[in-house]
Design an enzyme around this catalytic site. Sequence first.
Site, PDB file in Angstrom:
ATOM      1  N   PHE A  11       3.157  -3.669  -1.678  1.00  0.00           N
ATOM      2  CA  PHE A  11       4.056  -3.072  -0.690  1.00  0.00           C
ATOM      3  C   PHE A  11       3.328  -3.048   0.639  1.00  0.00           C
ATOM      4  O   PHE A  11       2.233  -2.512   0.751  1.00  0.00           O
ATOM      5  CB  PHE A  11       4.464  -1.643  -1.073  1.00  0.00           C
ATOM      6  CG  PHE A  11       5.425  -1.050  -0.085  1.00  0.00           C
ATOM      7  CD1 PHE A  11       6.783  -1.354  -0.140  1.00  0.00           C
ATOM      8  CD2 PHE A  11       4.988  -0.215   0.934  1.00  0.00           C
ATOM      9  CE1 PHE A  11       7.681  -0.831   0.796  1.00  0.00           C
ATOM     10  CE2 PHE A  11       5.878   0.312   1.876  1.00  0.00           C
ATOM     11  CZ  PHE A  11       7.226   0.002   1.795  1.00  0.00           C
ATOM     12  N   ASP A  52      -4.881  -4.400   3.422  1.00  0.00           N
ATOM     13  CA  ASP A  52      -3.931  -3.315   3.682  1.00  0.00           C
ATOM     14  C   ASP A  52      -4.553  -2.034   3.148  1.00  0.00           C
ATOM     15  O   ASP A  52      -4.532  -1.763   1.950  1.00  0.00           O
ATOM     16  CB  ASP A  52      -2.586  -3.614   2.996  1.00  0.00           C
ATOM     17  CG  ASP A  52      -1.547  -2.535   3.310  1.00  0.00           C
ATOM     18  OD1 ASP A  52      -1.935  -1.436   3.743  1.00  0.00           O
ATOM     19  OD2 ASP A  52      -0.338  -2.799   3.108  1.00  0.00           O
ATOM     20  N   LYS A  75      -1.074   6.147   7.725  1.00  0.00           N
ATOM     21  CA  LYS A  75      -1.000   7.325   6.848  1.00  0.00           C
ATOM     22  C   LYS A  75      -2.028   8.418   7.173  1.00  0.00           C
ATOM     23  O   LYS A  75      -1.841   9.179   8.101  1.00  0.00           O
ATOM     24  CB  LYS A  75      -1.087   6.884   5.394  1.00  0.00           C
ATOM     25  CG  LYS A  75       0.206   6.177   4.914  1.00  0.00           C
ATOM     26  CD  LYS A  75       0.211   6.038   3.416  1.00  0.00           C
ATOM     27  CE  LYS A  75       1.423   5.273   2.906  1.00  0.00           C
ATOM     28  NZ  LYS A  75       2.647   6.057   2.827  1.00  0.00           N
TER      29      LYS A  75
HETATM   30  C1  PLP Z   1      -0.033  -0.101   1.283  1.00  0.00           C
HETATM   31  C2  PLP Z   1       1.038   0.217   2.291  1.00  0.00           C
HETATM   32  N1  PLP Z   1       1.269  -0.645   3.280  1.00  0.00           N
HETATM   33  C3  PLP Z   1       2.208  -0.401   4.210  1.00  0.00           C
HETATM   34  C4  PLP Z   1       2.986   0.735   4.182  1.00  0.00           C
HETATM   35  C5  PLP Z   1       4.035   0.978   5.230  1.00  0.00           C
HETATM   36  O1  PLP Z   1       3.669   2.071   6.025  1.00  0.00           O
HETATM   37  P1  PLP Z   1       4.772   2.835   6.892  1.00  0.00           P
HETATM   38  O2  PLP Z   1       5.727   3.475   5.948  1.00  0.00           O
HETATM   39  O3  PLP Z   1       3.967   3.830   7.713  1.00  0.00           O
HETATM   40  O4  PLP Z   1       5.426   1.815   7.763  1.00  0.00           O
HETATM   41  C6  PLP Z   1       2.785   1.653   3.143  1.00  0.00           C
HETATM   42  C7  PLP Z   1       3.629   2.849   3.033  1.00  0.00           C
HETATM   43  O5  PLP Z   1       3.826   3.406   1.974  1.00  0.00           O
HETATM   44  C8  PLP Z   1       1.790   1.388   2.175  1.00  0.00           C
HETATM   45  O6  PLP Z   1       1.560   2.233   1.171  1.00  0.00           O
END
Ligand code: PLP
Length: 405
Positions: free
Chosen positions: A141, A225, A254
């Site tokens: 994700f 990520d 986050k």
């Molecule tokens: C691993 C990862 N990448 C990207 C995102 C996307 O972040 P945002 O919701 O702040 O756009 C998340 C959100 O849960 C995530 O857990």
Amino acid sequence: MTAEEQAALVQLGQTYLYPNYRQPPLVLVRGEGRRLWDGAGKCYLDLYAGIAVTALGHAHPDVVQAIRAQAERLSHVANYFYNEPNVLLARDLCQRTGYARAFFCNSGTEAIEALLKLARRHFYAQGQAQRYHVIAFERSFHGRTMGALAATGQAGYREGFGPLAGVIHVPFGDLEAVAARLDDSVAAVLVEPVQGEGGVLPAPGGFLSQLRGLTSARGALLLGDEIQTGVGRTGRFLGFEHAGVQPDAIALAKGLGGGFPIGAMLCQKHLEGALPPGSHGSTFGGNPLASAVARAVLQRIDADGLIERARDSGAYLGERLAELVRRHPKSTETSRGVGLLRALVLNPVVDARKVLEALRNAGVLLTVAGGTALRFSPALNIEKSEIDEGIALVDTVLDGIDREL
Ligand SMILES: Cc1ncc(COP(=O)(O)O)c(C=O)c1O
């Protein structure tokens, strides 16, 4: 707020908010530490921390003070000028991680967009514009904007938004599959050290360092990520540190703002020319307010030794979850995770949403990841007594579920 006022507000939300979320009929009105209160006065133990965001818990005095002090001084100037908190945050992050440059935005998905654009623009600048594909992983994700969504390897998030082009998905942990697809049309491999939304799935041992070796050998970039795993969550500042691997660039968000929206892309020196002036930007990105809060979060993490604490209390949480698996062989399958990013995996015959609801009624807030994983991502400063309290509540709820199976 009274229970009646809460019900009326829920009604308004159901009428006016865009219905893209499945929100239960309650309103959270206040938080303190690892506790949240709803509009009817009910108190909850918060074991999800706004999906791994409120690293210091709710209403931490340092965060409150940083917001107040910076808002009184300067909130926003856009990137026509330098601002002090932003420059200092860039320095702090680079010095801490060994990266050379920091770009700021406002969310995780924007940090991923920055990574993707960085990778493409890097090869474009080298006269290799054909090198634009990204390899990402099944069950990953990476966010909801079109680029990040294209990289996300889960059909449920992608459905109906195509065409989502330019990304090749291969099974997580399968080095041979990566090697087979990594030709000179591939700019980068994008990977989470622990797949959070996918169900809290740590990368298999050796996989991240093998990816580092493979991408370097083939001239592609390794992009990390760290949006869910970064800022101490796994018991190291970055999740990749467990593997001793440094990607060419990473995305953070986050926990970095402790609840205040901020995202960041950090990159190595060889990528500092890839996005020249005018090629990428954000009006709000790097604003003094978010930057000041992020600095306060980092300073408190250091002052209280919260990364070591996340390692220690994470190990403790891991033991307690393993105990739950032993006690509930019918309703659970296994537990897994790293630091304070952990999962209790339910038997697929159990309705995870119902478990969440029962837990909420019992006074503990968690989230589900990957369909069956009850995800624990509490504040980094959670007390062991609070972990015990949460485990006892989950234990009782699972007793009830077991009786129905
Ligand atoms: C691993 C990862 N990448 C990207 C995102 C996307 O972040 P945002 O919701 O702040 O756009 C998340 C959100 O849960 C995530 O857990």
